[in-house]
Write a protein that holds these residues in place. Structure first.
Motif, PDB file in Angstrom:
ATOM      1  N   SER A 196       0.862  -1.178   0.000  1.00 48.04           N
ATOM      2  CA  SER A 196       0.000   0.000   0.000  1.00 48.04           C
ATOM      3  C   SER A 196       0.898   1.226   0.000  1.00 48.04           C
ATOM      4  CB  SER A 196      -0.923   0.013   1.217  1.00 48.04           C
ATOM      5  OG  SER A 196      -0.198   0.250   2.417  1.00 48.04           O
ATOM      6  N   ALA A 197       0.311   2.384  -0.282  1.00 47.01           N
ATOM      7  CA  ALA A 197       1.124   3.594  -0.369  1.00 47.01           C
ATOM      8  C   ALA A 197       0.299   4.835  -0.054  1.00 47.01           C
ATOM      9  CB  ALA A 197       1.742   3.730  -1.761  1.00 47.01           C
ATOM     10  N   PHE A 198       0.937   5.759   0.650  1.00 47.37           N
ATOM     11  CA  PHE A 198       0.391   7.079   0.905  1.00 47.37           C
ATOM     12  C   PHE A 198       1.067   8.060  -0.068  1.00 47.37           C
ATOM     13  CE2 PHE A 198       0.559   4.767   4.923  1.00 47.37           C
ATOM     14  CZ  PHE A 198      -0.642   5.035   5.557  1.00 47.37           C
ATOM     15  N   GLY A 257      -8.362  -3.217 -12.256  1.00 46.04           N
ATOM     16  CA  GLY A 257      -9.418  -3.206 -11.262  1.00 46.04           C
ATOM     17  C   GLY A 257      -8.966  -3.499  -9.850  1.00 46.04           C
ATOM     18  N   LYS A 258      -7.657  -3.680  -9.638  1.00 47.75           N
ATOM     19  CA  LYS A 258      -7.141  -4.045  -8.317  1.00 47.75           C
ATOM     20  C   LYS A 258      -6.232  -2.978  -7.726  1.00 47.75           C
ATOM     21  CE  LYS A 258      -6.913  -8.305  -7.249  1.00 47.75           C
ATOM     22  NZ  LYS A 258      -6.462  -9.707  -7.004  1.00 47.75           N
ATOM     23  N   VAL A 259      -6.121  -1.824  -8.410  1.00 40.07           N
ATOM     24  CA  VAL A 259      -5.396  -0.681  -7.844  1.00 40.07           C
ATOM     25  C   VAL A 259      -6.439   0.273  -7.284  1.00 40.07           C
ATOM     26  CG1 VAL A 259      -3.786   1.201  -8.260  1.00 40.07           C
ATOM     27  CG2 VAL A 259      -3.534  -0.961  -9.518  1.00 40.07           C
ATOM     28  N   ASN A 260      -6.569   0.288  -5.983  1.00 42.22           N
ATOM     29  CA  ASN A 260      -7.610   1.062  -5.311  1.00 42.22           C
ATOM     30  C   ASN A 260      -7.067   2.443  -4.954  1.00 42.22           C
ATOM     31  OD1 ASN A 260      -9.820   1.956  -3.865  1.00 42.22           O
ATOM     32  ND2 ASN A 260      -9.419   0.681  -2.071  1.00 42.22           N
ATOM     33  N   PRO A 281      -2.551  -9.238  -4.802  1.00 41.12           N
ATOM     34  CA  PRO A 281      -3.356  -8.617  -3.748  1.00 41.12           C
ATOM     35  C   PRO A 281      -3.704  -7.188  -4.155  1.00 41.12           C
ATOM     36  CG  PRO A 281      -1.043  -8.614  -3.136  1.00 41.12           C
ATOM     37  CD  PRO A 281      -1.157  -9.451  -4.376  1.00 41.12           C
ATOM     38  N   ASP A 282      -4.865  -6.713  -3.733  1.00 41.27           N
ATOM     39  CA  ASP A 282      -5.246  -5.336  -4.039  1.00 41.27           C
ATOM     40  C   ASP A 282      -4.160  -4.366  -3.582  1.00 41.27           C
ATOM     41  OD1 ASP A 282      -7.602  -6.324  -4.988  1.00 41.27           O
ATOM     42  OD2 ASP A 282      -8.819  -5.668  -3.288  1.00 41.27           O
ATOM     43  N   ILE A 283      -3.932  -3.341  -4.369  1.00 43.69           N
ATOM     44  CA  ILE A 283      -3.005  -2.270  -4.003  1.00 43.69           C
ATOM     45  C   ILE A 283      -3.826  -1.087  -3.501  1.00 43.69           C
ATOM     46  CG2 ILE A 283      -1.286  -0.619  -4.832  1.00 43.69           C
ATOM     47  CD1 ILE A 283      -0.463  -2.708  -6.923  1.00 43.69           C
ATOM     48  N   LEU A 284      -3.574  -0.660  -2.285  1.00 46.61           N
ATOM     49  CA  LEU A 284      -4.270   0.488  -1.703  1.00 46.61           C
ATOM     50  C   LEU A 284      -3.397   1.728  -1.808  1.00 46.61           C
ATOM     51  CD1 LEU A 284      -6.533   1.814  -0.036  1.00 46.61           C
ATOM     52  CD2 LEU A 284      -5.332   1.016   2.032  1.00 46.61           C
ATOM     53  N   ILE A 285      -3.941   2.785  -2.402  1.00 43.33           N
ATOM     54  CA  ILE A 285      -3.229   4.061  -2.525  1.00 43.33           C
ATOM     55  C   ILE A 285      -4.154   5.177  -2.064  1.00 43.33           C
ATOM     56  CG2 ILE A 285      -2.159   5.707  -4.106  1.00 43.33           C
ATOM     57  CD1 ILE A 285      -1.401   3.365  -5.906  1.00 43.33           C
TER      58      ILE A 285
END
Length: 296
Positions: A177-179, A258-261, A224-228
């Motif tokens: 994940s990333a901020f 569809g998996k980069v949130n 796995p989904d990537i959360l940004i």
């Protein structure tokens, strides 16, 4: 019992766990470097999974551990956190401290190929190999932390690092994940400056090997989904330094479509006020993939 490679500068009790403030001499970097390690209270009874959190430009391990409040949620869920430094220290290389966005505290999590950086600025190897190996075999941490369950997160330059390390090492990390990440550095002023200095102006193929937007199309591994998370009030987002939409666009037609949130938030800036506001979400994102547990 083997001796530790680390000098323990302080141990802070926080949220029932322990934050270790460490220094060691790195053979990879040929320099001294700091790191912090948070061990949650659950580690007294079982090995716990680990999140490696990569910090941004100008930062040290202290910024995230003192301002990000990730460890508050990590303590709740039984997650250890490793907070590496952002560059070697104490080298005094020519020009190393001339600007805030290159050199000291700006290692960009790459292995430099240009002098005078090539002999020391090998943060990619340090983060992916040396530091975790030292931590997971250390007499203080080895029996507490599970080196087979590791995820990545990071902020700004560290978000760039987290995304690229994940995409360059399929299966090595359980999630990312990333901020406010620098998502497309070859097209952002920060990235152009750093890659020109560390790789040379003409080595654009090597630049692309450290750009998440370029890497995602060739990625082959678990997805796995990537959360940004990015703040719309972030001046660097407005100045086109981050370019997260480019990463989303590049994911189309790939295994990551569809998996980069990407979540954009009104009002939030680039600071640790922003990071701390969404720390819970990023810890829960990591825990979901590291422990296979739903979070409450």
């Amino acid at each position: 019992m083997s001796s530790s490679a680390f000098t323990i500068n302080a141990v802070v009790t926080t949220f029932g766990g322990k934050l270790y403030k460490l220094t060691h001499t790195s053979p990879t970097l040929k320099a001294s470097i700091d790191a912090n390690v948070f061990v949650p209270p659950q580690a007294a009874n079982e090995k716990v999974p680990v999140l490696i959190y990569l910090s941004g430009l100008t930062c040290t391990p202290q910024n995230a551990s003192e301002k990000g409040f990730l460890h508050a949620w990590a303590a709740h869920y039984g997650l250890a956190i490793i907070f590496p430094d952002t560059s070697p220290r104490g080298l005094e290389l020519p020009g190393e401290h001339d600007s805030w966005d290159f050199g000291s505290a700006a290692g960009f999590y790459v292995n430099a190929t240009q002098e005078p950086w090539a002999g020391h600025y090998k943060m990619y190897d340090y983060i992916t190999e040396e530091l975790p190996e030292l931590v997971f075999t250390d007499p203080e941490f080895g029996s507490k932390l599970d080196g087979s369950r590791v995820s990545l997160s990071g902020h700004s330059m560290g978000g760039h690092g987290a995304l690229t390390l994940f995409l360059k090492n399929p299966g090595k990390y359980k999630s990312v994940s990333a901020f406010a990440p620098i998502s497309n550095p070859i097209n952002a002023p920060w990235g152009v400056k750093a890659f020109t200095g560390y790789f040379g102006e003409d080595n654009k193929d090597l630049w692309k090997q450290h750009d998440a937007t370029e890497l995602i199309g060739n990625y082959s591994g678990p997805t796995p989904d990537i959360l940004i998370d990015v703040g719309k009030g972030d001046g660097f987002y407005q100045q086109k330094q981050l370019l997260p939409e480019n990463l989303v666009e590049a994911s189309k037609g790939t295994s990551y479509e569809g998996k980069v949130n990407l979540r954009l938030h009104d009002g939030y800036d680039h600071s640790y006020y922003f990071v701390s506001s969404f720390a819970k979400d990023h810890i829960e994102h990591a825990v979901k993939y590291l422990s296979g547990k739903s979070v409450l």
